[in-house]
Design an enzyme around this catalytic site. Structure first.
Site, short mmCIF file in Angstrom:
data_model
loop_
_atom_site.label_atom_id
_atom_site.label_comp_id
_atom_site.label_asym_id
_atom_site.label_seq_id
_atom_site.Cartn_x
_atom_site.Cartn_y
_atom_site.Cartn_z
N HIS A 136 -7.75 -15.93 1.68
CA HIS A 136 -9.39 -15.89 1.14
C HIS A 136 -9.62 -17.06 -0.13
O HIS A 136 -9.45 -16.15 -0.78
CB HIS A 136 -9.85 -15.06 1.26
CG HIS A 136 -10.14 -14.66 3.05
ND1 HIS A 136 -10.37 -12.47 2.50
CD2 HIS A 136 -9.90 -14.59 3.96
CE1 HIS A 136 -10.16 -12.32 3.98
NE2 HIS A 136 -10.36 -13.42 4.53
N GLU B 67 -10.57 -15.38 -3.22
CA GLU B 67 -10.53 -14.92 -4.38
C GLU B 67 -8.76 -15.13 -5.21
O GLU B 67 -8.00 -14.87 -5.18
CB GLU B 67 -9.85 -13.44 -3.31
CG GLU B 67 -10.86 -12.96 -2.31
CD GLU B 67 -10.60 -12.42 -0.23
OE1 GLU B 67 -9.68 -12.36 -1.06
OE2 GLU B 67 -11.51 -12.12 -0.30
N HIS C 244 -5.57 -9.10 -2.02
CA HIS C 244 -7.40 -10.25 -1.85
C HIS C 244 -7.72 -8.93 -2.29
O HIS C 244 -7.31 -8.58 -3.81
CB HIS C 244 -7.54 -9.34 -0.19
CG HIS C 244 -7.15 -10.06 0.40
ND1 HIS C 244 -7.91 -10.75 1.30
CD2 HIS C 244 -6.17 -9.52 1.07
CE1 HIS C 244 -7.13 -11.11 2.60
NE2 HIS C 244 -5.76 -10.44 2.70
N GLU D 139 -7.09 -4.06 -2.20
CA GLU D 139 -8.04 -4.85 -2.75
C GLU D 139 -7.86 -5.20 -4.13
O GLU D 139 -8.14 -3.42 -4.95
CB GLU D 139 -9.18 -4.50 -2.00
CG GLU D 139 -9.01 -4.73 -0.33
CD GLU D 139 -9.95 -5.97 0.57
OE1 GLU D 139 -10.09 -7.05 -1.08
OE2 GLU D 139 -9.97 -6.46 1.10
#
Length: 447
Positions: free
Chosen positions: A188, A191, A323, A396
């Site tokens: 993404h 990020e 991420h 994450e």
């Protein structure tokens, strides 16, 4: 709120990154995208907004909300933080959802960071390594450690930028018959901390070889693959104009729509579009594309992974897709609320959970099955496990909340937050030859 663990960054790593960060803007301009990422500012309509949605407390409620085309960025007990375009936000309000836009905080009015630091939670693009700087850094490291690193272009993005993979071992120029572990980053666009994570790992394993016993053992017995940026077009678009654009997707046009981009992490072929975990709207941040693997970046990754099937056996045994943000460790499946499903039995779930919790104990993240957050379909970890049998996790990274900087935490946290995952990476590498050993069943490992 968990207190982030502290770590160190090697002097060699810092020197290499400092060299890359000193590149001129002219070098960055060399990677300018056809849609004018350098210098041109996105219109207000092109910059999605960030919203807190109150009154959302269960996985089912989050899944229903996500099905309306928003990306869920962070989860609290009774609210979620989402990214949505203005039209979607308006539609959600008309449906009765309670949305409050989160605007960029004023630095002087911000509290101290949770770790006790005294920095602002705002950042600027120059605090993060650009695509051009990343490329220069990788080239510098490969040149410095030719026996430990081998760089190859595994494909190109929609706009023609190189997507590179770096193989690391004690003899990186030779394809050896060893368990392989893949670390992928920057799927993404916004990020950027994940690209810093990739550069940290390359530095740490190169400089630690022969100095640190665990790193040396892993380099002698594993092949480590690192993809620093899977979405270079999106990274350039989000970063290189001088102002962040809150961009998530790739930069591929959509036929019949003025909206740009496909969410790469909803574009994988396993259970693609099956279960309400992605959007059919090209304007959505979770647009899954017109068909599975329609995004060239998705095909680059899947073709690379398939290429590692040698003699009928997948050489990659384990994988982390990095991420931001929320400080989570997630494992498959994302497409179903069921803990087990066809292709994921109880022993396999126990392995995912056991190793996931071990890694979480080392970095302070929260471990859980992906669908405990909300339903997703067409995701990389579901495809890695469901299609290729690779033990795949999603990390994450920092921060925990939007108030700590969201997708754009200050550059001052980069060293700390990348080093924070050092132990977790080693845990996965050490288990990668036989993941079933983690639950006391090494006999289930194939030979």
């Amino acid at each position: 709120m968990r207190t982030p663990l502290r770590g160190r960054f090697t002097a060699t790593a810092a020197a290499v990154l400092s060299l890359a960060l000193a590149l001129t803007l002219g070098a960055q301009a060399g990677a300018a995208s056809p849609d004018g990422a350098n210098g041109a500012r996105a219109s207000a309509e092109e910059i999605p907004g960030t919203y807190e949605v109150r009154g959302i407390s269960s996985a089912t409620q989050r899944s229903v909300l996500a099905a309306h085309g928003v990306s869920i960025d962070a989860v609290d007990d009774h609210s979620v933080t989402v990214t949505a375009d203005k039209a979607t936000a308006k539609r959600l309000r008309s449906m009765g959802y309670l949305l409050e836009e989160i605007r960029q905080a004023v630095p002087d009015a911000l509290p101290q960071d949770a770790s006790g630091g005294d920095f602002s939670v705002t950042s600027t693009p120059s605090q993060y390594t650009s695509y051009a700087q990343m490329t220069a850094t990788v080239n510098s490291l490969v040149s410095r450690y030719p026996n430990l690193m081998h760089r190859q272009v595994i494909g190109r993005s929609h706009q023609g930028r190189d997507i590179i993979a770096v193989r690391m071992s004690n003899n990186a120029r030779v394809d050896q018959n060893r368990p392989e572990v893949l670390f992928s980053h920057n799927m993404h666009a916004r990020e950027h901390l994940t690209t810093e994570m990739a550069l940290y790992l390359m530095n740490e394993f190169a400089t630690g070889y022969g100095q640190d016993s665990r790193i040396t053992t892993m380099m002698n017995t594993r092949e480590i693959w690192i993809i620093p940026s899977l979405n270079p077009d999106g990274k350039v678009w989000d970063q290189d104009s001088g102002s962040f654009r809150n961009w998530r997707k790739n930069r591929q046009p959509n036929s019949g729509s003025t909206a740009i981009g496909t969410d790469i992490n909803r574009n994988f072929a396993y259970r693609w579009g099956c279960c309400g975990g992605s959007s059919t709207n090209p304007a959505s941040d979770t647009y899954r594309g017109p068909s599975a693997e329609s995004a060239p970046e998705t095909r680059v990754l899947t073709n690379f992974v398939r290429s590692r099937v040698i003699g009928g056996r997948q050489q990659i045994t384990a994988h982390i897709d990095f991420h931001t943000y929320s400080e989570l460790i997630l494992w498959p499946f994302g497409y179903t609320y069921n803990d087990t499903a066809p292709g994921l039995n109880q022993d396999q779930l126990n392995v995912f959970a056991t190793v996931g919790r071990q890694m979480a104990a080392s970095n302070g993240y929260r471990p859980q099955q992906s669908s405990d957050l909300y339903i997703t379909d067409g995701s990389i970890s579901d495809w890695m496990w469901g299609d290729q049998g690779i033990w795949s996790y999603t990390f994450e990274m920092y921060p925990r909340t939007a108030s700590q900087g969201g997708f754009y935490p200050p550059g001052s946290v980069i060293n700390r937050e990348t080093a924070r995952n050092r132990e977790a990476v080693l845990i996965l590498l050490e288990n990668a030859d036989c993941m079933y050993r983690s639950i006391g069943k090494p006999q289930l490992c194939t030979t």
